[in-house]
Design a protein around this motif. Structure first.
Motif, mmCIF file in Angstrom:
data_model
loop_
_atom_site.group_PDB
_atom_site.id
_atom_site.type_symbol
_atom_site.label_atom_id
_atom_site.label_comp_id
_atom_site.label_asym_id
_atom_site.label_seq_id
_atom_site.Cartn_x
_atom_site.Cartn_y
_atom_site.Cartn_z
ATOM 1 N N ILE A 68 -7.309 -10.594 -2.918
ATOM 2 C CA ILE A 68 -5.885 -10.752 -3.227
ATOM 3 C C ILE A 68 -5.736 -11.749 -4.380
ATOM 4 O O ILE A 68 -6.309 -12.838 -4.347
ATOM 5 N N ASP A 69 -4.971 -11.369 -5.380
ATOM 6 C CA ASP A 69 -4.806 -12.232 -6.552
ATOM 7 C C ASP A 69 -4.161 -13.560 -6.162
ATOM 8 O O ASP A 69 -3.185 -13.585 -5.399
ATOM 9 N N ARG A 89 -1.477 -5.458 -0.752
ATOM 10 C CA ARG A 89 -1.422 -4.029 -0.438
ATOM 11 C C ARG A 89 -2.543 -3.262 -1.139
ATOM 12 O O ARG A 89 -3.158 -2.369 -0.559
ATOM 13 N N GLU A 90 -2.806 -3.606 -2.391
ATOM 14 C CA GLU A 90 -3.889 -2.947 -3.114
ATOM 15 C C GLU A 90 -5.229 -3.193 -2.417
ATOM 16 O O GLU A 90 -6.077 -2.290 -2.346
ATOM 17 N N ALA A 91 -5.424 -4.407 -1.904
ATOM 18 C CA ALA A 91 -6.658 -4.700 -1.179
ATOM 19 C C ALA A 91 -6.753 -3.856 0.089
ATOM 20 O O ALA A 91 -7.828 -3.344 0.435
ATOM 21 N N MET A 92 -5.624 -3.686 0.792
ATOM 22 C CA MET A 92 -5.623 -2.860 1.989
ATOM 23 C C MET A 92 -5.871 -1.396 1.661
ATOM 24 O O MET A 92 -6.501 -0.669 2.438
ATOM 25 N N VAL A 144 3.309 -9.531 4.470
ATOM 26 C CA VAL A 144 2.613 -10.523 3.665
ATOM 27 C C VAL A 144 1.163 -10.105 3.435
ATOM 28 O O VAL A 144 0.521 -10.541 2.479
ATOM 29 N N TRP A 145 0.652 -9.203 4.286
ATOM 30 C CA TRP A 145 -0.698 -8.671 4.136
ATOM 31 C C TRP A 145 -0.696 -7.289 3.484
ATOM 32 O O TRP A 145 -1.745 -6.647 3.383
ATOM 33 N N GLY A 146 0.477 -6.809 3.086
ATOM 34 C CA GLY A 146 0.516 -5.566 2.332
ATOM 35 C C GLY A 146 0.699 -4.312 3.147
ATOM 36 O O GLY A 146 0.477 -3.209 2.645
#
Length: 224
Positions: A68-69, A89-92, A144-146
């Protein structure tokens, strides 16, 4: 003779291999034995680097959170929080198994706490009171975690056949109307039941707009 592969084994390599295995086969495929087979070592060799399955899963979550950035200094709170949530979200999306594993964690690792602390820091630095920040974080929830839990968790990604839709519309006209109002792109979901990217960003922006109004109004919780 000492196995060179074992000499090179460390916690980082173990966790990276576990994430790669989960990416390919899902989190259920990750066990100490399957991971040891993947790394070409005996299972006991892993215990020098992870305490067991739960520690392994915690470490796998940390690997995803590390993608996450971080916040960009000097950016106003709203775009900063938005970018952070969408980066999560991209990481998820890259690791679809991570959502379920994250939801099952009983302890919060330093990496998880760092992410939450920096996100809260953006809000406090943007003029949110501690009380409003507390409520905002509750309102964010898993966003908050996408990811979010969609209302229709088992909804199909495509509308039913015309005859089935006609029957649905006759019995549940409002549901049928909203089902046909937008399409779901299967390629953008985090997991079964999650909303697609457009819906996620719509809800995120709606929440951010509301938070800004409360911040500007100097909102405080009503007395109990």
């Amino acid at each position: 003779m000492t196995d060179g592969r074992r000499d090179r084994l460390n916690r980082g390599r173990v966790l990276q291999a576990a994430v790669a295995l989960a990416d390919r086969e899902g989190a259920d495929a990750v066990s100490m034995r399957s991971l040891a087979d993947h790394l070409g070592v005996v299972p006991m060799a892993l215990y020098k680097h992870v305490a067991g399955k739960e520690d392994l899963l915690d470490g796998m979550v940390d690997q995803v959170v590390a993608e996450i950035d971080p916040p960009t200094p000097g950016v106003p709170w709203r775009p900063a929080v938005r970018a952070r949530v969408l980066s999560a979200r991209e990481a998820m999306l890259r690791h679809p198994w991570a959502r379920r594993v994250l939801e099952t964690r009983r302890t919060q690792t330093p990496a998880v706490l760092d992410h939450l602390d920096s996100t809260i820091g953006i809000l406090r630095g943007g003029g949110f009171s501690d009380s409003l920040t507390h409520h905002v974080m509750h309102a964010f929830g898993s966003r908050v975690w996408g990811f979010t839990q969609e209302l229709f968790a088992d909804a199909p990604t495509a509308p039913p056949p015309p005859e089935a839709m006609a029957a649905l519309a006759a019995r549940y006209p409002h549901i049928a109307a909203t089902m046909l109002a937008a399409s779901h792109d299967a390629g953008t979901v985090v997991g079964a039941g999650c909303d697609d990217q457009q819906e996620f960003e719509f809800a995120l922006d709606l929440a951010l707009d509301g938070f800004e109004r409360l911040r500007a109004q100097g909102w405080t919780p009503p007395p109990r």
